[in-house]
Design a protein around this motif. Structure first.
Motif, mmCIF file in Angstrom:
data_model
loop_
_atom_site.group_PDB
_atom_site.id
_atom_site.type_symbol
_atom_site.label_atom_id
_atom_site.label_comp_id
_atom_site.label_asym_id
_atom_site.label_seq_id
_atom_site.Cartn_x
_atom_site.Cartn_y
_atom_site.Cartn_z
ATOM 1 N N ALA A 1 0.825 -1.203 0.000
ATOM 2 C CA ALA A 1 0.000 0.000 0.000
ATOM 3 C C ALA A 1 0.863 1.258 0.000
ATOM 4 C CB ALA A 1 -0.938 -0.010 1.204
ATOM 5 N N LEU A 2 1.895 1.298 0.851
ATOM 6 C CA LEU A 2 2.771 2.467 0.887
ATOM 7 C C LEU A 2 3.493 2.655 -0.446
ATOM 8 C CD1 LEU A 2 4.343 2.150 4.462
ATOM 9 C CD2 LEU A 2 2.642 3.810 3.702
ATOM 10 N N ASP A 3 3.928 1.549 -1.038
ATOM 11 C CA ASP A 3 4.606 1.634 -2.335
ATOM 12 C C ASP A 3 3.653 2.144 -3.411
ATOM 13 O OD1 ASP A 3 6.656 1.488 -4.120
ATOM 14 O OD2 ASP A 3 6.759 -0.698 -4.208
ATOM 15 N N GLY A 4 2.393 1.704 -3.339
ATOM 16 C CA GLY A 4 1.413 2.188 -4.301
ATOM 17 C C GLY A 4 1.175 3.686 -4.178
ATOM 18 N N LEU A 5 1.074 4.196 -2.944
ATOM 19 C CA LEU A 5 0.911 5.633 -2.746
ATOM 20 C C LEU A 5 2.153 6.392 -3.188
ATOM 21 C CD1 LEU A 5 -0.817 5.655 0.762
ATOM 22 C CD2 LEU A 5 -1.889 6.032 -1.463
ATOM 23 N N TRP A 6 3.321 5.829 -2.917
ATOM 24 C CA TRP A 6 4.599 6.421 -3.338
ATOM 25 C C TRP A 6 4.614 6.633 -4.857
ATOM 26 C CZ3 TRP A 6 8.987 7.947 -0.670
ATOM 27 C CH2 TRP A 6 10.189 7.994 -1.365
ATOM 28 N N ARG A 7 4.161 5.623 -5.590
ATOM 29 C CA ARG A 7 4.139 5.719 -7.054
ATOM 30 C C ARG A 7 2.990 6.611 -7.525
ATOM 31 N NH1 ARG A 7 7.376 1.307 -9.006
ATOM 32 N NH2 ARG A 7 7.825 -0.186 -7.333
ATOM 33 N N GLN A 8 1.852 6.567 -6.840
ATOM 34 C CA GLN A 8 0.723 7.430 -7.205
ATOM 35 C C GLN A 8 1.113 8.901 -7.159
ATOM 36 O OE1 GLN A 8 -2.808 7.060 -4.902
ATOM 37 N NE2 GLN A 8 -3.612 5.334 -6.071
ATOM 38 N N LEU A 9 1.840 9.276 -6.112
ATOM 39 C CA LEU A 9 2.277 10.663 -5.955
ATOM 40 C C LEU A 9 3.476 10.995 -6.826
ATOM 41 C CD1 LEU A 9 1.968 10.945 -2.059
ATOM 42 C CD2 LEU A 9 0.318 11.666 -3.787
ATOM 43 N N GLU A 10 3.932 10.002 -7.604
ATOM 44 C CA GLU A 10 5.066 10.159 -8.519
ATOM 45 C C GLU A 10 6.350 10.553 -7.791
ATOM 46 O OE1 GLU A 10 4.117 12.714 -11.770
ATOM 47 O OE2 GLU A 10 2.366 11.553 -12.383
ATOM 48 N N LEU A 11 6.461 10.108 -6.543
ATOM 49 C CA LEU A 11 7.687 10.369 -5.802
ATOM 50 C C LEU A 11 8.835 9.532 -6.328
ATOM 51 C CD1 LEU A 11 6.275 10.568 -2.160
ATOM 52 C CD2 LEU A 11 6.757 12.426 -3.744
ATOM 53 N N ASP A 12 8.528 8.357 -6.875
ATOM 54 C CA ASP A 12 9.595 7.520 -7.435
ATOM 55 C C ASP A 12 10.267 8.228 -8.599
ATOM 56 O OD1 ASP A 12 7.201 7.353 -8.829
ATOM 57 O OD2 ASP A 12 7.606 5.332 -9.582
ATOM 58 N N GLY A 13 9.472 8.805 -9.517
ATOM 59 C CA GLY A 13 10.046 9.531 -10.642
ATOM 60 C C GLY A 13 10.782 10.787 -10.210
ATOM 61 N N THR A 14 10.262 11.479 -9.189
ATOM 62 C CA THR A 14 10.928 12.685 -8.688
ATOM 63 C C THR A 14 12.321 12.370 -8.189
ATOM 64 O OG1 THR A 14 8.811 13.686 -8.071
ATOM 65 C CG2 THR A 14 10.787 14.528 -6.986
ATOM 66 N N PHE A 15 12.453 11.310 -7.403
ATOM 67 C CA PHE A 15 13.756 10.978 -6.841
ATOM 68 C C PHE A 15 14.701 10.412 -7.889
ATOM 69 C CE2 PHE A 15 11.095 10.730 -2.929
ATOM 70 C CZ PHE A 15 11.676 11.826 -2.303
ATOM 71 N N ARG A 16 14.155 9.729 -8.879
ATOM 72 C CA ARG A 16 15.032 9.224 -9.945
ATOM 73 C C ARG A 16 15.629 10.389 -10.737
ATOM 74 N NH1 ARG A 16 10.818 5.207 -10.860
ATOM 75 N NH2 ARG A 16 11.479 3.213 -9.975
ATOM 76 N N ARG A 17 14.806 11.417 -10.997
ATOM 77 C CA ARG A 17 15.338 12.579 -11.709
ATOM 78 C C ARG A 17 16.380 13.310 -10.872
ATOM 79 N NH1 ARG A 17 9.881 12.963 -13.022
ATOM 80 N NH2 ARG A 17 9.530 14.500 -11.375
ATOM 81 N N MET A 18 16.149 13.444 -9.596
ATOM 82 C CA MET A 18 17.104 14.128 -8.736
ATOM 83 C C MET A 18 18.370 13.308 -8.546
ATOM 84 S SD MET A 18 14.661 15.834 -5.817
ATOM 85 C CE MET A 18 16.065 16.704 -5.121
ATOM 86 N N ARG A 19 18.254 11.982 -8.616
ATOM 87 C CA ARG A 19 19.415 11.117 -8.419
ATOM 88 C C ARG A 19 20.447 11.296 -9.507
ATOM 89 N NH1 ARG A 19 21.304 6.974 -10.730
ATOM 90 N NH2 ARG A 19 19.526 6.843 -12.143
ATOM 91 N N ARG A 20 20.009 11.684 -10.703
ATOM 92 C CA ARG A 20 20.945 11.828 -11.817
ATOM 93 C C ARG A 20 21.986 12.903 -11.529
ATOM 94 N NH1 ARG A 20 16.019 11.967 -15.167
ATOM 95 N NH2 ARG A 20 15.490 9.826 -15.771
ATOM 96 N N ASP A 21 21.679 13.841 -10.630
ATOM 97 C CA ASP A 21 22.638 14.886 -10.294
ATOM 98 C C ASP A 21 23.734 14.376 -9.366
ATOM 99 O OD1 ASP A 21 21.031 16.495 -11.776
ATOM 100 O OD2 ASP A 21 19.990 17.366 -10.045
ATOM 101 N N GLY A 22 23.537 13.217 -8.772
ATOM 102 C CA GLY A 22 24.525 12.666 -7.851
ATOM 103 C C GLY A 22 25.132 11.397 -8.390
ATOM 104 N N ALA A 23 25.882 10.726 -7.538
ATOM 105 C CA ALA A 23 26.569 9.499 -7.939
ATOM 106 C C ALA A 23 25.945 8.302 -7.234
ATOM 107 C CB ALA A 23 28.060 9.603 -7.608
ATOM 108 N N LEU A 24 24.626 8.206 -7.284
ATOM 109 C CA LEU A 24 23.934 7.128 -6.603
ATOM 110 C C LEU A 24 23.640 5.991 -7.563
ATOM 111 C CD1 LEU A 24 21.365 9.095 -4.414
ATOM 112 C CD2 LEU A 24 23.464 8.000 -3.653
#
Length: 519
Positions: A55-78
């Motif tokens: 359920a938490l993962d579904g809400l995480w993806r619904q709010l598009e937080l997964d895509g937000t963090f993936r875009r921000m990750r590109r600026d770092g070395a993660l």
């Protein structure tokens, strides 16, 4: 037409016949033989809670937080899997307790739950993601604000700003004021005036929408000025399309004693709870005013009363709280009756000792009456007075525009976020052996966790403790055979289907994962 030989065509009639034959064979096999035949030696090897994480993962993806963090990750070395590690850290706050160090979170992911897309992680990966989170704190919170506001259609023109005090170790400095080598005075001590006994205290600020969704978190030294905190909050959120920020405080918060100081700046309106049982002139005047209550929510009625020219007063009546107050009072009166029963036969000295003992009980002594002759009795008048106050509380504000219903609901957000405050402060105290990045990281992770939890609670109307308990009854079983590994969930009940539907989530597939030993 007569079929002489079937060269492999999937004939429907033959398929039905095979199914009937298989059903007949099953009847003569015991369960162990059936597993061996159908799955080539399938063994049940593991079972883990699954529904709440799903359920938490579904809400995480619904709010598009997964895509937000993936875009921000590109600026770092993660690592590309950093987003999944971050979700695991956030989910761990909601499901495995607050302020768990990276080693415990890694063990929780590897041994206790199943996180989709993250079969395993390490302490080092969790630590890296936490440190990265602290580095992008300001940009992160703004990105999440816009993403969540757009996805949920939040009324983001008004934020209620709340804060809570709590003791912190002296080595946890203020955000951006680090002194890892211990050279000089930084952090809380640097901002505290000489002799300030609150240098080791912390004030945690949280900006929430009128629906109770937390959108930003701050931390200041314990002796920070209330007006200064509001000014910084407004400055940090400049450009977030906000028109107003209203300070909301509980009855025990220091802002209640410093209302006048807050109101010196006309932009710094506040909503403060006042005790109806305090015996103050305002409380007595509010209770004496006549008027009709209006429904603000399913369990909340409000009535605005006019007492002062520079403040507005709203009496709120919560039916659920009223029922709880009545139950508590009934239990206390019964206990008190049992204590004073047959005390008339006691000596005056013994009754005096018992009276002093009961008077030390702050909640029970209000219902005790001492007669002129020194006898102990139930104060019937006090019981009746308390009945008239069941579920009621008084809220005062300087905001001239907010409707009475929104004033009451804004104050109630405090009750809904108290659990989050306790987690924040208790978790920070547990971080005494960690450096400042750990403290900031804990704040940000708990804020993200509280964000998901409050979205879930607002959609279902249920507290997170009940949601988690019911959803975690959906288990994920792991079956291993010589040629494959199969993960299958348990059957979903009607109540669980209803909760997932209220959250806007599809139920997890019956077969969650099926892999060969080689992956």
């Amino acid at each position: 037409m007569q079929v002489i030989y079937n060269f492999g065509r999937d004939d429907a009639s033959n398929r039905q016949a095979l199914l009937r034959l298989a059903a007949s064979v099953v009847k003569i096999l015991d369960p162990a033989q059936l597993l061996d035949v159908t799955a080539d030696g399938l063994e049940f090897v593991d079972s883990r809670p699954f529904g709440a994480v799903w359920a938490l993962d579904g809400l995480w993806r619904q709010l598009e937080l997964d895509g937000t963090f993936r875009r921000m990750r590109r600026d770092g070395a993660l690592d590309p899997a950093a987003e999944r590690v971050l979700f695991a850290l956030v989910a761990g706050r909601a499901l495995a307790g607050s302020a768990d160090p990276p080693a415990e979170v890694a063990r929780w992911v590897n041994e206790d739950v199943f996180v989709d897309g993250l079969p395993a992680t390490t302490e080092n990966d969790c630590q890296k993601v936490t440190e990265w989170l602290c580095e992008v704190s300001g940009r992160l919170q703004e990105e999440v604000f816009h993403r969540v506001a757009d996805r949920l259609g939040l009324e983001a023109d008004l934020l209620f700003f709340e804060s809570a005090h709590g003791a912190l170790p002296p080595d946890l400095g203020l955000d951006g004021d680090e002194d890892p080598q211990g050279a000089g005075t930084t952090g809380f001590q640097a901002l505290a005036p000489p002799g300030c006994h609150e240098a080791h205290q912390s004030v945690i600020g949280l900006a929430v929408t009128r629906s109770g969704i937390p959108l930003r978190v701050w931390r200041w030294p314990g002796c920070a000025d209330d007006a200064a905190m509001i000014r910084q909050a407004r400055e940090d959120m400049k450009g977030w399309t906000l028109s107003r920020v209203v300070r909301t405080a509980d009855r025990g918060c220091p802002v209640a004693a410093g209302r006048c100081a807050l109101h010196k700046d006309d932009d710094h309106h506040y909503i403060v709870g006042a005790k109806l049982r305090s015996g103050s002139a305002e409380a007595d005047a509010a209770l004496s005013r006549q008027g009709r209550y209006h429904r603000a929510a399913a369990n909340l009625r409000v009535k605005e009363v006019h007492i002062a020219a520079d403040e507005r007063f709203v009496i709120c009546c919560d039916t659920r709280t009223a029922q709880r107050d009545a139950e508590v009072r009934t239990r206390l009166v019964e206990e008190l009756s049992a204590l004073i029963d047959d005390t008339d036969r006691l000596s005056l000295a013994d009754r005096t000792d018992l009276h002093l003992e009961i008077a030390a009980h702050p909640r029970m002594r209000r219902y005790l009456r001492l007669t002129p002759g020194g006898l102990l009795r139930i104060d019937v008048k006090a019981v009746k007075t308390e009945e008239n106050l069941d579920g009621k509380y008084l809220v005062r504000t300087t905001d001239p525009e907010l409707p009475a219903e929104e004033i009451a609901l804004g104050y109630m957000r405090l009750l809904e976020t108290e659990r989050g405050w306790r987690d924040l402060l208790a978790g920070l105290r547990r971080l005494q052996t960690q450096g400042e990045p750990g403290g900031r990281g804990h704040l940000l992770l708990t804020w993200l966790s509280l964000l998901l939890v409050r979205v879930a609670e607002s959609r279902t109307g249920l507290p997170w403790s009940r949601l988690r308990r019911e959803l975690d009854r959906i288990k994920l079983g792991t079956f291993a055979a010589r040629t494959s590994v199969l993960r299958q969930r348990t059957e979903i009940t009607e109540e669980q289907y209803g909760l997932l539907a209220a959250l806007g989530l599809a139920p997890p597939p019956r077969i969650v994962q099926s892999t060969s030993p080689d992956g």
